[in-house]
Every structure is written in C-alpha cells, then in structure tokens.
Design a protein around this motif. Structure first.
Motif, PDB file in Angstrom:
ATOM      1  N   THR A 135       0.837  -1.080   0.064  1.00 12.08           N
ATOM      2  CA  THR A 135       0.090  -0.064   0.224  1.00 12.08           C
ATOM      3  C   THR A 135       0.836   1.142  -0.079  1.00 12.08           C
ATOM      4  OG1 THR A 135      -1.600  -1.281   1.078  1.00 12.08           O
ATOM      5  CG2 THR A 135      -1.763   1.185   1.299  1.00 12.08           C
ATOM      6  N   ILE A 136       1.996   1.181   0.799  1.00 11.95           N
ATOM      7  CA  ILE A 136       2.755   2.301   0.707  1.00 11.95           C
ATOM      8  C   ILE A 136       3.381   2.663  -0.734  1.00 11.95           C
ATOM      9  CG2 ILE A 136       5.045   3.083   1.413  1.00 11.95           C
ATOM     10  CD1 ILE A 136       4.584   1.856   4.052  1.00 11.95           C
ATOM     11  N   LEU A 137       3.725   1.690  -1.301  1.00 14.72           N
ATOM     12  CA  LEU A 137       4.589   1.701  -2.691  1.00 14.72           C
ATOM     13  C   LEU A 137       3.453   2.290  -3.657  1.00 14.72           C
ATOM     14  CD1 LEU A 137       6.595  -1.734  -2.859  1.00 14.72           C
ATOM     15  CD2 LEU A 137       7.271   0.666  -2.496  1.00 14.72           C
ATOM     16  N   VAL A 138       2.382   2.011  -3.768  1.00 14.61           N
ATOM     17  CA  VAL A 138       1.226   2.390  -4.708  1.00 14.61           C
ATOM     18  C   VAL A 138       0.665   3.628  -4.440  1.00 14.61           C
ATOM     19  CG1 VAL A 138      -0.822   1.518  -3.441  1.00 14.61           C
ATOM     20  CG2 VAL A 138      -0.865   1.677  -6.012  1.00 14.61           C
ATOM     21  N   THR A 139       0.936   3.999  -2.980  1.00 11.99           N
ATOM     22  CA  THR A 139       0.509   5.456  -2.553  1.00 11.99           C
ATOM     23  C   THR A 139       1.527   6.439  -3.210  1.00 11.99           C
ATOM     24  OG1 THR A 139      -0.923   4.728  -0.873  1.00 11.99           O
ATOM     25  CG2 THR A 139      -0.125   6.996  -0.861  1.00 11.99           C
ATOM     26  N   LEU A 140       2.768   6.034  -3.054  1.00 17.14           N
ATOM     27  CA  LEU A 140       4.014   6.764  -3.279  1.00 17.14           C
ATOM     28  C   LEU A 140       4.116   6.999  -4.880  1.00 17.14           C
ATOM     29  CD1 LEU A 140       6.978   5.588  -1.171  1.00 17.14           C
ATOM     30  CD2 LEU A 140       5.160   7.550  -0.728  1.00 17.14           C
ATOM     31  N   LEU A 141       3.718   5.901  -5.696  1.00 22.88           N
ATOM     32  CA  LEU A 141       3.517   5.818  -7.110  1.00 22.88           C
ATOM     33  C   LEU A 141       2.539   6.881  -7.679  1.00 22.88           C
ATOM     34  CD1 LEU A 141       4.296   4.879 -10.118  1.00 22.88           C
ATOM     35  CD2 LEU A 141       2.554   3.026  -9.660  1.00 22.88           C
ATOM     36  N   ALA A 142       1.497   6.817  -6.935  1.00 20.19           N
ATOM     37  CA  ALA A 142       0.431   7.606  -7.289  1.00 20.19           C
ATOM     38  C   ALA A 142       0.963   9.379  -6.954  1.00 20.19           C
ATOM     39  CB  ALA A 142      -0.790   7.454  -6.473  1.00 20.19           C
ATOM     40  N   ASP A 143       1.507   9.369  -5.789  1.00 22.78           N
ATOM     41  CA  ASP A 143       2.195  11.007  -5.724  1.00 22.78           C
ATOM     42  C   ASP A 143       3.168  11.440  -6.592  1.00 22.78           C
ATOM     43  OD1 ASP A 143       2.850  12.988  -3.375  1.00 22.78           O
ATOM     44  OD2 ASP A 143       4.845  12.034  -4.077  1.00 22.78           O
ATOM     45  N   GLU A 144       4.081  10.339  -7.271  1.00 21.15           N
ATOM     46  CA  GLU A 144       4.948  10.699  -8.068  1.00 21.15           C
ATOM     47  C   GLU A 144       4.224  10.991  -9.681  1.00 21.15           C
ATOM     48  OE1 GLU A 144       7.879  11.328  -7.968  1.00 21.15           O
ATOM     49  OE2 GLU A 144       8.478  10.278  -6.118  1.00 21.15           O
ATOM     50  N   ALA A 171      -4.995  11.845  -9.432  1.00 18.29           N
ATOM     51  CA  ALA A 171      -3.976  10.959  -8.231  1.00 18.29           C
ATOM     52  C   ALA A 171      -4.053  11.590  -6.794  1.00 18.29           C
ATOM     53  CB  ALA A 171      -2.668  11.103  -8.751  1.00 18.29           C
ATOM     54  N   LEU A 172      -4.043  12.941  -6.562  1.00 14.59           N
ATOM     55  CA  LEU A 172      -4.285  13.357  -5.206  1.00 14.59           C
ATOM     56  C   LEU A 172      -5.769  12.744  -4.419  1.00 14.59           C
ATOM     57  CD1 LEU A 172      -3.795  15.361  -3.093  1.00 14.59           C
ATOM     58  CD2 LEU A 172      -5.057  16.966  -4.247  1.00 14.59           C
ATOM     59  N   LEU A 173      -6.826  12.465  -5.283  1.00 18.99           N
ATOM     60  CA  LEU A 173      -8.027  11.899  -4.831  1.00 18.99           C
ATOM     61  C   LEU A 173      -7.652  10.363  -4.425  1.00 18.99           C
ATOM     62  CD1 LEU A 173     -10.875  13.064  -7.325  1.00 18.99           C
ATOM     63  CD2 LEU A 173     -10.195  13.860  -4.816  1.00 18.99           C
ATOM     64  N   ALA A 176      -5.829  10.751  -1.220  1.00 15.28           N
ATOM     65  CA  ALA A 176      -6.484  11.434  -0.041  1.00 15.28           C
ATOM     66  C   ALA A 176      -7.512  10.051   0.426  1.00 15.28           C
ATOM     67  CB  ALA A 176      -7.530  12.118  -0.656  1.00 15.28           C
ATOM     68  N   TYR A 177      -7.983   9.283  -0.523  1.00 12.72           N
ATOM     69  CA  TYR A 177      -8.728   7.898  -0.017  1.00 12.72           C
ATOM     70  C   TYR A 177      -7.644   7.152   0.901  1.00 12.72           C
ATOM     71  CZ  TYR A 177     -10.433   3.113   0.012  1.00 12.72           C
ATOM     72  OH  TYR A 177     -10.836   1.708   0.240  1.00 12.72           O
ATOM     73  N   GLU A 178      -6.360   6.793   0.529  1.00 12.58           N
ATOM     74  CA  GLU A 178      -5.452   5.930   1.295  1.00 12.58           C
ATOM     75  C   GLU A 178      -5.307   6.522   2.536  1.00 12.58           C
ATOM     76  OE1 GLU A 178      -4.327   3.056   0.644  1.00 12.58           O
ATOM     77  OE2 GLU A 178      -5.141   2.812  -1.534  1.00 12.58           O
ATOM     78  N   LEU A 179      -5.212   7.860   2.751  1.00  9.52           N
ATOM     79  CA  LEU A 179      -4.851   8.461   4.130  1.00  9.52           C
ATOM     80  C   LEU A 179      -6.265   8.528   4.792  1.00  9.52           C
ATOM     81  CD1 LEU A 179      -2.555  11.411   3.158  1.00  9.52           C
ATOM     82  CD2 LEU A 179      -2.034   9.332   4.273  1.00  9.52           C
ATOM     83  N   LEU A 180      -7.344   8.897   4.308  1.00 10.23           N
ATOM     84  CA  LEU A 180      -8.683   9.333   5.036  1.00 10.23           C
ATOM     85  C   LEU A 180      -9.426   7.914   5.408  1.00 10.23           C
ATOM     86  CD1 LEU A 180      -9.938  12.390   3.351  1.00 10.23           C
ATOM     87  CD2 LEU A 180      -8.356  12.302   5.490  1.00 10.23           C
ATOM     88  N   PHE A 181      -9.086   6.872   4.716  1.00  4.07           N
ATOM     89  CA  PHE A 181      -9.885   5.555   4.869  1.00  4.07           C
ATOM     90  C   PHE A 181      -8.668   4.265   5.254  1.00  4.07           C
ATOM     91  CE2 PHE A 181     -12.454   8.270   2.362  1.00  4.07           C
ATOM     92  CZ  PHE A 181     -13.701   8.213   3.163  1.00  4.07           C
ATOM     93  N   LEU A 208      -3.982  20.614   3.210  1.00  6.39           N
ATOM     94  CA  LEU A 208      -3.054  21.347   2.697  1.00  6.39           C
ATOM     95  C   LEU A 208      -3.135  21.151   1.253  1.00  6.39           C
ATOM     96  CD1 LEU A 208      -0.649  22.101   5.602  1.00  6.39           C
ATOM     97  CD2 LEU A 208      -2.052  23.680   4.708  1.00  6.39           C
ATOM     98  N   TRP A 209      -3.003  19.968   0.988  1.00  6.27           N
ATOM     99  CA  TRP A 209      -2.614  19.474  -0.529  1.00  6.27           C
ATOM    100  C   TRP A 209      -3.563  19.758  -1.315  1.00  6.27           C
ATOM    101  CZ3 TRP A 209       0.489  14.154  -0.788  1.00  6.27           C
ATOM    102  CH2 TRP A 209       1.959  14.312  -0.542  1.00  6.27           C
ATOM    103  N   PHE A 210      -4.834  19.878  -0.952  1.00  7.54           N
ATOM    104  CA  PHE A 210      -6.138  20.204  -1.950  1.00  7.54           C
ATOM    105  C   PHE A 210      -6.043  21.575  -2.170  1.00  7.54           C
ATOM    106  CE2 PHE A 210      -7.956  16.218  -0.755  1.00  7.54           C
ATOM    107  CZ  PHE A 210      -8.795  15.813  -2.026  1.00  7.54           C
ATOM    108  N   LEU A 211      -5.117  22.349  -1.415  1.00  9.57           N
ATOM    109  CA  LEU A 211      -4.727  23.863  -1.811  1.00  9.57           C
ATOM    110  C   LEU A 211      -3.918  23.853  -2.899  1.00  9.57           C
ATOM    111  CD1 LEU A 211      -4.913  25.530   1.680  1.00  9.57           C
ATOM    112  CD2 LEU A 211      -6.966  25.225   0.120  1.00  9.57           C
TER     113      LEU A 211
END
Length: 309
Positions: A135-144, A171-173, A176-181, A208-211
């Motif tokens: 899960t960490i790896l796929v979230t970091l991929l979305a970030d990149e 990708a931000l959404l 957000a899903y990974e962090l919030l849920f 902050l990231w949504f800004l």
C-alpha cells in the motif's frame, strides 16, 4: 530589478532565458526567507533526533530530509534559477497583476523539490500508521504521478495542460482515499500516540494538499496572479506542510518506538546478538507488531509480522 541589498536577479539575469513575467525583488526576498526557515528546521529536526535512541530516529531523518531538500529548492528560486519561460495560455491584458505579458516564469526547481519531498511526507504518515508495504508503494507511485503531471502541465503552452492537471488531481484523490480511509484503519488498530499523531498530521496534510491544485490553477495554469503572489501562495503552503507538519509529527513521536509500529530497525546490539545467536531473531514488540498485514497463525495465535528497515 533588485534593490541594493539583494542583487540575485541582476546577477543571474545572464543565466538562461527569462520570461516577460517573473519574480521581482520582493519575490526573491520571500524565497530566501523560506529557504532560511527550511534550513533552520532541518538543523532543529536533526538536533531533536539525538533525544531518541539511534534505532528510533527514522522519522527525524525523513523529516529533516524534507526540509533540507526544500531549503535547496528555495535557494534556487530565490536566485531566480531553475526556471524557464513558457508562453501563457491566458494573456489577460486587462489584469493589473499579470498585464499583457506573453511568457511566464515556471520554476521547475519547485517540482524537483516536490518529487523528492512529497513521497517522504507520505512515508512519514504511512509508516506512522503501520500501513503494509504494498500500500505504501502504490501510494508513493500515485504521488509521483501527481507531481510529474503537474510539471508537464506547467510546461505546456496550450489548453492541453488542463488534462495533466486532471490526471494529477485524480492521483491526489487516490492519495486522499488512502490516508483518510485505509491508513486511518491501520492507525486505529495501533491506537495510542501513533493513532493520535497520524490523525492530526494526516488530516492537516491532506487539507493543505487540496489547496495546491488551486494555487497551480491561479499561477502556472491560469496566469491569474503575479509570480510574486505565486511565491507567497506556494511558500505559505510549503511552510505549513513541511516545517509545521514536521514539528507536529516529531513531537507526536516522542513516546513512540519503531517496534510499536511494526518496524524492525537493526542496530549494533541486534547485529552482535544475531552474530553470536544465529537462530535468534529480533521481533518487534507492542501493539504495532501485527499491523503490517494478515499475520500467519501458529496454534491459533498470530505471529508477529514486521517491516525490515
């Protein structure tokens, strides 16, 4: 034009091409101020690391790395380096902020900063929550993907830039899903200080990231605000999401050990123990020992899973 105290814009005016619309001395001074703050926080976080055992300094080092990289990027932007002129999609001749300038300064140095620091910010949070490695790896991929599409969009002169903005927002959404849920569920399993720290820092960061997409739309995207205004908008967001976030996270980790998060960090004592007792493994202790995912069972009792670091 630079004033007598700050000659960076004058000195570096011979470096590369320059846009019709670029930062003034005010923007340069602001970037240098943020640079100094990032540098000071890097020293602070490294200093605070000595209050923890060597095996529990991972989060201090990650957080210091975030502000350290940002310090270098802000030095480049304050010096008006790491930028290219890009034809603005919207000229806006009636605007008192951007006038009728045809090209706008785009700082690719900002995106080089983000492509390094934003995955580290997520790593701080996801490790705090005890999230499994896949899960960490796929979230970091979305970030990149989010950062790279933002850069490509900023460098695009036509309306197709908004397609890249849409990819980055998608990708931000996902992040957000990974962090919030997802990560929230793992943090709840840990409980205690780890849960409190993740909830506080995670909610703060994702707000902050949504800004940032809004800042992008007003500056690189829509050419609505002056590059000096862009500097302030992004600078304030970066201060909140790096030094302030980092301080909250480090303070939250005061009573959290790596073993509580399911992390196995080898130090000299562990290496010596394994050398003289080859069959003895170092197992994590505390409520985070089984957070890494579904643990195999032996005789009806779960065995500890952990992440090697």
């Amino acid at each position: 034009m630079s004033g007598p105290g700050n000659q960076a814009l004058n000195i570096n005016s011979v470096v590369g091409q320059h846009a019709n619309l670029e930062i003034t001395n005010h923007g340069s001074n602001w970037y240098y101020a943020v640079c100094a703050l990032m540098g000071a926080c890097t020293l602070l976080f490294m200093g605070l690391s000595f209050t923890k055992p060597q095996g529990d300094r991972l989060f201090h080092y990650i957080t210091a790395g975030i502000t350290g990289v940002a310090c270098i990027a802000y030095y480049a932007m304050g010096s008006n380096l790491g930028q290219v002129p890009i034809q603005a999609e919207f000229i806006r001749p009636g605007s008192r902020w951007v006038g009728s300038a045809g090209t706008r300064e785009i700082f690719y140095a900002r995106y080089l900063d983000w492509v390094v620091t934003t995955p580290l910010l997520l790593l701080d949070l996801l490790l705090t929550a005890g999230v499994p490695t896949p899960t960490i790896l796929v979230t970091l991929l979305a970030d990149e993907i989010m950062i790279i599409t933002g850069l490509i969009g900023a460098l695009t002169q036509t309306r197709f830039k908004w397609g890249f903005w849409a990819f980055g927002t998608a990708a931000l959404l996902f992040i957000a899903y990974e962090l919030l849920f997802d990560a929230r569920r793992h943090a709840s399993t840990l409980g205690g200080d780890a849960k409190k720290t993740f909830m506080l820092c995670g909610n703060f960061l994702i707000f902050l990231w949504f800004l940032y997409p809004i800042a992008w739309g007003l500056s690189e995207g829509g050419n609505v605000i002056h590059p000096d205004g862009e500097a302030i908008f992004y600078g304030v967001l970066d201060i909140l999401s790096k030094p302030v976030f980092g301080l909250l996270l480090i303070l939250g980790h005061r009573k959290i050990s790596s073993s509580q998060l399911g992390l196995r960090i080898r130090n000299r004592s562990h290496i010596a123990s394994e050398k003289y007792n080859p069959g003895a493994g170092v197992q994590p202790e505390g409520p985070g020992a089984n957070v890494g995912g579904s643990a195999p069972t032996t005789g009806g009792h779960p065995t500890a899973t952990h992440t090697h670091v």
